[in-house]
Scaffold this active site. Structure first.
Site, PDB file in Angstrom:
ATOM      1  N   SER A  45      24.665 -54.114  -3.769  1.00 55.07           N
ATOM      2  CA  SER A  45      25.458 -53.627  -2.634  1.00 55.07           C
ATOM      3  C   SER A  45      24.674 -53.802  -1.328  1.00 55.07           C
ATOM      4  O   SER A  45      24.323 -54.924  -0.977  1.00 55.07           O
ATOM      5  CB  SER A  45      25.880 -52.178  -2.905  1.00 55.07           C
ATOM      6  OG  SER A  45      26.932 -51.817  -2.048  1.00 55.07           O
ATOM      7  N   ASP A  88      35.973 -53.199  -8.459  1.00 56.49           N
ATOM      8  CA  ASP A  88      35.038 -52.517  -7.547  1.00 56.49           C
ATOM      9  C   ASP A  88      35.829 -51.834  -6.432  1.00 56.49           C
ATOM     10  O   ASP A  88      36.613 -52.489  -5.728  1.00 56.49           O
ATOM     11  CB  ASP A  88      34.081 -53.581  -6.971  1.00 56.49           C
ATOM     12  CG  ASP A  88      32.938 -52.989  -6.179  1.00 56.49           C
ATOM     13  OD1 ASP A  88      33.171 -52.059  -5.395  1.00 56.49           O
ATOM     14  OD2 ASP A  88      31.809 -53.494  -6.345  1.00 56.49           O
ATOM     15  N   HIS A  92      31.826 -50.577  -9.155  1.00 49.87           N
ATOM     16  CA  HIS A  92      30.627 -50.745  -8.312  1.00 49.87           C
ATOM     17  C   HIS A  92      29.403 -50.029  -8.895  1.00 49.87           C
ATOM     18  O   HIS A  92      28.347 -50.024  -8.296  1.00 49.87           O
ATOM     19  CB  HIS A  92      30.941 -50.176  -6.917  1.00 49.87           C
ATOM     20  CG  HIS A  92      30.025 -50.660  -5.830  1.00 49.87           C
ATOM     21  ND1 HIS A  92      29.931 -51.983  -5.460  1.00 49.87           N
ATOM     22  CD2 HIS A  92      29.152 -49.999  -5.010  1.00 49.87           C
ATOM     23  CE1 HIS A  92      29.060 -52.121  -4.475  1.00 49.87           C
ATOM     24  NE2 HIS A  92      28.569 -50.933  -4.190  1.00 49.87           N
TER      25      HIS A  92
HETATM   26  N1  LIG Z   1      28.734 -41.469  -1.604  1.00 54.24           N
HETATM   27  C1  LIG Z   1      29.575 -42.616  -1.591  1.00 54.24           C
HETATM   28  C2  LIG Z   1      29.223 -43.603  -2.656  1.00 54.24           C
HETATM   29  C3  LIG Z   1      27.850 -44.142  -2.543  1.00 54.24           C
HETATM   30  C4  LIG Z   1      27.630 -45.269  -3.543  1.00 54.24           C
HETATM   31  O1  LIG Z   1      28.511 -45.651  -4.274  1.00 54.24           O
HETATM   32  N2  LIG Z   1      26.427 -45.817  -3.528  1.00 54.24           N
HETATM   33  C5  LIG Z   1      26.166 -46.943  -4.393  1.00 54.24           C
HETATM   34  C6  LIG Z   1      25.717 -48.089  -3.558  1.00 54.24           C
HETATM   35  S1  LIG Z   1      26.990 -48.504  -2.384  1.00 54.24           S
HETATM   36  C7  LIG Z   1      26.336 -49.729  -1.420  1.00 54.24           C
HETATM   37  O2  LIG Z   1      25.246 -49.867  -1.055  1.00 54.24           O
HETATM   38  C8  LIG Z   1      25.128 -46.582  -5.433  1.00 54.24           C
HETATM   39  O3  LIG Z   1      24.416 -47.415  -5.917  1.00 54.24           O
HETATM   40  N3  LIG Z   1      25.082 -45.301  -5.779  1.00 54.24           N
HETATM   41  C9  LIG Z   1      24.120 -44.774  -6.726  1.00 54.24           C
HETATM   42  C10 LIG Z   1      24.671 -44.612  -8.109  1.00 54.24           C
HETATM   43  O4  LIG Z   1      23.935 -44.056  -8.935  1.00 54.24           O
HETATM   44  O5  LIG Z   1      25.785 -45.053  -8.409  1.00 54.24           O
HETATM   45  C11 LIG Z   1      31.029 -42.226  -1.738  1.00 54.24           C
HETATM   46  O6  LIG Z   1      31.249 -41.042  -1.812  1.00 54.24           O
HETATM   47  O7  LIG Z   1      31.856 -43.130  -1.766  1.00 54.24           O
END
Ligand SMILES: N[C@@H](CCC(=O)N[C@@H](CSC=O)C(=O)NCC(=O)O)C(=O)O
Length: 278
Positions: free
Chosen positions: A147, A223, A256
């Site tokens: 991401s 995603d 995602h």
């Molecule tokens: N808080 C956000 C969602 C944040 C999210 O999905 N972060 C992803 C990376 S997104 C792009 O850089 C991530 O890797 N999160 C860590 C995990 O453990 O999944 C929302 O509320 O949408």
């Protein structure tokens, strides 16, 4: 450098470290996985850049890469996603800007430019530190990420052709100048001049610089950020126009999350091993 924690894993060891960073003018944390082969001498290094809201722990806990790193003798390095506790007002206010959202660029706009220099940190300071403290072969290094971090890996490679033997990404932001996450980050870190943003957008960079090896990208079709934020078709079109070899695989039904990343981790590790050991 301070050792914060250590965990045995697949015959090797995961270490969490903290050190004062000159690039970020703040303490920085990173995780490293030393495969069993590292006890016998220098091994290739693979950097992983995580996404928004992640820390140096996320990849080591969730991606399942240690099994393959141990199998192939690869040292893994996963930095935190930003400096933290810098004292900049509002740094913790948003999940997609400031803490946990460094975007792997060197900020040029105040107040962020005093600390948010993740590009210099990841491409120069951290590799030097890793070479000093761990049995890493500095000539054999590759980079990947997810991401925000997938885009960061593309930028690090495209700005330094020849430095990394290979680059891959899971669901990268394809063209941050055309994504709400990217526009927010670039406005804050770089200022209002959109021309200055081009130096930090992979879809712009690839027009001027091509890499000698193909870029590998996996993107889930389910995603939740695909159409609003990631827009892989923009990076795909830029690669095609520039003549950059790109393997973009659209994976049906994957979202995602790290469930997606872990599903294709073995293939990304094999891709990098092929280039790191050629
Ligand atoms: N808080 C956000 C969602 C944040 C999210 O999905 N972060 C992803 C990376 S997104 C792009 O850089 C991530 O890797 N999160 C860590 C995990 O453990 O999944 C929302 O509320 O949408």
């Amino acid at each position: 450098m301070e050792l914060l924690a250590e965990h045995k894993s697949f015959g090797g060891v995961v270490r969490y470290c903290r050190h004062p960073s000159q690039s970020c003018n703040a303490p920085m944390r990173f995780a490293v996985y030393l495969p069993p082969q590292a006890t016998a001498g220098p091994v290739p290094v693979l950097y992983y850049l995580a996404g928004l809201t992640c820390t140096e722990e996320t990849f080591m806990i969730k991606a399942g890469a240690q099994r393959y790193a141990a199998e192939h003798g690869i040292l893994l390095v996963a930095p935190d996603t930003s400096p933290r506790h810098t004292g900049i007002p509002g740094e913790d206010d948003d999940w997609d800007f400031g803490s946990g959202a460094g975007f792997y660029l060197d900020a040029s706009a105040a107040p962020w430019s005093a600390h948010y220099r993740m590009y210099s940190y990841v491409t120069d300071e951290l590799p030097a530190l890793v070479a000093e403290h761990f049995p890493a072969d500095p000539v054999r290094q590759s980079i990947f990420g997810h991401s925000m971090g997938g885009h960061g890996a593309l930028v690090c490679a495209l700005k330094n052709p020849g430095r990394y033997r290979s680059v891959s990404a899971f669901a990268p932001i394809g063209a941050p100048m055309h994504s709400p996450w990217g526009e927010k980050a670039f406005s804050g870190y770089l200022g209002a001049d959109r021309d200055a943003w081009r130096a930090w957008d992979a879809s712009e960079l690839v027009r001027g610089t091509q890499l000698p090896t193909p870029i590998l990208i996996d993107q889930g079709t389910a995603d939740q950020f695909l159409e609003t934020q990631l827009k892989p078709e923009r990076f795909e079109a830029a690669c095609q126009a520039a003549g950059q070899a790109l393997i973009l695989r659209r994976q049906p039904g994957y979202d995602h999350s790290y469930y997606f990343i872990a599903s294709f981790m073995e293939e990304h590790m094999r891709f990098h091993v092929e280039h790191l050991t050629a």
